[in-house]
Design a protein around this motif. Structure first.
Motif, short mmCIF file in Angstrom:
data_model
loop_
_atom_site.label_atom_id
_atom_site.label_comp_id
_atom_site.label_asym_id
_atom_site.label_seq_id
_atom_site.Cartn_x
_atom_site.Cartn_y
_atom_site.Cartn_z
N ALA A 73 0.82 -1.21 0.00
CA ALA A 73 0.00 0.00 0.00
C ALA A 73 0.85 1.25 0.00
O ALA A 73 0.52 2.25 -0.64
N GLN A 74 1.98 1.23 0.69
CA GLN A 74 2.87 2.38 0.74
C GLN A 74 3.52 2.65 -0.61
O GLN A 74 3.77 3.79 -0.97
N HIS A 75 3.78 1.59 -1.37
CA HIS A 75 4.49 1.74 -2.64
C HIS A 75 3.58 1.89 -3.86
O HIS A 75 4.06 2.12 -4.96
N ASN A 76 2.27 1.73 -3.66
CA ASN A 76 1.34 1.90 -4.79
C ASN A 76 1.43 3.32 -5.30
O ASN A 76 1.37 4.28 -4.55
N GLY A 77 1.58 3.43 -6.60
CA GLY A 77 1.62 4.75 -7.22
C GLY A 77 2.99 5.41 -7.18
O GLY A 77 3.19 6.47 -7.73
N LYS A 78 3.96 4.78 -6.53
CA LYS A 78 5.30 5.33 -6.48
C LYS A 78 6.18 4.60 -7.47
O LYS A 78 6.06 3.39 -7.65
N PRO A 79 7.08 5.32 -8.13
CA PRO A 79 7.96 4.67 -9.13
C PRO A 79 8.93 3.71 -8.50
O PRO A 79 9.25 3.73 -7.40
#
Length: 79
Positions: A73-79
């Motif tokens: 969830a923390q890394h969703n949407g992050k490159p």
């Protein structure tokens, strides 16, 4: 992770010394029956489980760890 016999014996000693004096909290992603993977000596494993469970409270919160979902969830949407 396997705990070598000396480490398991030291843990047992700490648990024995704290018995009826202070609280001990242990968290594990493994069921008690799976602790033989960590404490490979069956008698020592049974003794540690006995020390931890005698007069204690076991709180089972489920079998799935929240960490993988939290990380994803923390890394969703992050490159």
């Amino acid at each position: 992770m396997e705990l070598h016999r000396h480490g398991a014996e030291l843990l047992f000693q700490v648990l024995t010394e704290r018995e009826e004096k202070s609280s001990v909290a242990i968290a594990s992603n493994e069921t008690l029956s799976g602790w033989t993977k960590t404490f490979t000596d069956p008698r020592l494993c049974a003794a540690i489980v006995d020390r931890l469970t005698f007069g204690g409270t076991i709180i089972e919160i489920g079998t799935e760890s929240h960490r993988p979902a939290h990380t994803k969830a923390q890394h969703n949407g992050k490159p």
